[in-house]
Scaffold this motif. Structure first.
Motif, short mmCIF file in Angstrom:
data_model
loop_
_atom_site.label_atom_id
_atom_site.label_comp_id
_atom_site.label_asym_id
_atom_site.label_seq_id
_atom_site.Cartn_x
_atom_site.Cartn_y
_atom_site.Cartn_z
N ASP A 1 0.39 5.30 0.35
CA ASP A 1 -0.50 6.42 0.69
C ASP A 1 0.15 7.74 0.30
O ASP A 1 1.28 8.02 0.71
CB ASP A 1 -0.80 6.42 2.18
CG ASP A 1 -1.72 5.28 2.60
OD1 ASP A 1 -2.52 4.84 1.77
OD2 ASP A 1 -1.60 4.82 3.75
N THR B 1 -6.17 11.88 0.72
CA THR B 1 -5.24 10.76 0.74
C THR B 1 -5.64 9.77 -0.34
O THR B 1 -6.78 9.30 -0.36
CB THR B 1 -5.24 10.05 2.11
OG1 THR B 1 -4.80 10.96 3.12
CG2 THR B 1 -4.31 8.84 2.08
N ARG C 1 0.83 -1.21 0.00
CA ARG C 1 0.00 0.00 0.00
C ARG C 1 0.87 1.25 0.00
O ARG C 1 1.80 1.37 0.79
CB ARG C 1 -0.91 -0.01 1.23
CG ARG C 1 -1.72 1.26 1.43
CD ARG C 1 -2.65 1.09 2.62
NE ARG C 1 -3.29 2.35 2.99
CZ ARG C 1 -4.19 2.47 3.96
NH1 ARG C 1 -4.54 1.42 4.65
NH2 ARG C 1 -4.72 3.65 4.22
N SER D 1 -4.75 6.11 -1.80
CA SER D 1 -4.08 4.86 -1.43
C SER D 1 -4.01 3.95 -2.65
O SER D 1 -5.03 3.58 -3.23
CB SER D 1 -4.85 4.15 -0.31
OG SER D 1 -4.90 4.97 0.85
#
Length: 345
Positions: free
Chosen positions: A276, A337, A274, A339
């Motif tokens: 971000d 944000t 992941r 992701s």
């Protein structure tokens, strides 16, 4: 018939034989129990058992041979239709012949459709190549002449003319970026560009994307912080993934005020890596979060900023083509944000 098919039918025959044996023996036992033990009845029962087993065995064997013959015939029909061989059943008026005819027609239609799709891809490829070639030189000339005008603007051009020159250069750069983005997107959607995803450190793709937005961020005095372990890896195409990350970061810089902050963090989970990308920009209304990845969509709050609404769409297409996905969360006035999830293996 393949081994799995034979094993299945053998099990059916075995179960059928066991049931037949149990029924016959049970029926004979019931008769003997009812009428008592008698030699004549015993011999008749034995003869009955033998006849039933012979007839039943012959029927089962005949059924097995017929089913095996039909299955083998179907195998030949399918192989012949796929390989373009002569018809196996000829033109007999049978169910298998009808099935073979339908299968041949289906394969012919599929082959024709595949050829049409391939021809359309080739046409699109040629069109994209023509657009790229035909627009490259005029745009380069426009940019060049606008730069020349800008360099000589201090030697006689009035303020309004200087503004026009600046706008020409800005719009030419914007048009060039749009055309190149559309070309990339078209090539990606039509399969002209193939993405080769391999396991690589994610820090390299992040660093390449950051290097492309760093000058713009520095000009706006925006701080960029990266929190990523060099050992974190993901299965991705480094070139195209950095392109997707750049599009997200470019938006973060564009829609953040001076002295804003952008934080990039990566973590490895069980299935996905992941990434971000958080900013302190204008934010996105919750009602628009499902629309921001659409082609040419622009949020209402971004009308005063430069852009055409294709960057996030291209980013999503790139990530999705690698088996990953993108999610977004935001608070208006505080930032957003994004992701990015990439497969680890």
């Amino acid at each position: 018939m393949n081994k799995n098919g034979e094993y299945y039918f053998n099990r059916v025959y075995l179960v059928f034989s066991i049931l037949l044996t149990v029924l016959v023996i049970g029926y004979t036992g019931a008769i003997l129990y009812t009428v008592g033990f008698n030699s004549r009845i015993v011999w008749m029962s034995v003869l009955f058992l033998v006849i039933v087993f012979v007839v039943g065995g012959a029927s089962v064997w005949s059924l097995k041979c017929r089913i095996a013959g039909v299955v083998n015939n179907l195998d030949d029909v399918i192989d012949g239709a796929i390989n373009g061989q002569d018809r196996v059943t000829g033109y007999m008026e049978t169910n298998i012949s009808s099935l073979e005819n339908k299968l041949i027609r289906y394969i012919d239609l599929s082959t024709t459709h595949d050829k049409k799709v391939e021809a359309e891809k080739n046409k699109i490829k040629e069109l994209i190549s023509d657009i790229s070639h035909q627009t490259k030189t005029p745009l380069a000339n426009i940019v060049l002449y606008s730069q020349l005008l800008d360099e000589h603007s201090h030697s006689g051009l009035d303020e309004d003319t200087q503004g026009f020159v600046t706008q020409i250069k800005s719009q030419a750069d914007k048009l060039d970026w749009l055309i190149q983005s559309l070309i990339k997107l078209s090539r990606l959607e039509t399969g002209i560009i193939s993405i080769h995803a391999t396991i690589n450190p994610i820090i390299e793709s992040i660093s390449k994307a950051v290097s492309q937005v760093y000058t713009h961020a520095e000009h706006k005095n925006i701080e960029i912080a990266i929190d990523c372990d060099q050992a974190i890896t993901a299965r991705h195409d480094m070139k195209w993934t950095s392109e997707a990350l750049f599009n997200i970061m470019d938006n973060a810089v564009k829609y953040s005020d001076t002295t804003g902050k952008i934080h990039i963090a990566a973590q490895a989970n069980e299935m996905f890596t992941r990434i971000d990308i958080s900013d302190t920009g204008i934010g996105i209304d919750n009602s628009e979060l499902n629309d921001i990845f659409k082609r040419f969509y622009r949020c209402k709050a971004t009308s005063k900023y430069e852009g055409v609404g294709i960057g996030l769409f291209l980013a999503r297409e790139i990530i999705n083509s690698q088996g990953g996905y993108i999610m977004a969360s935001s608070t208006v006035g505080q930032g957003s944000t994004f992701s990015v999830y990439l497969l680890r293996m």
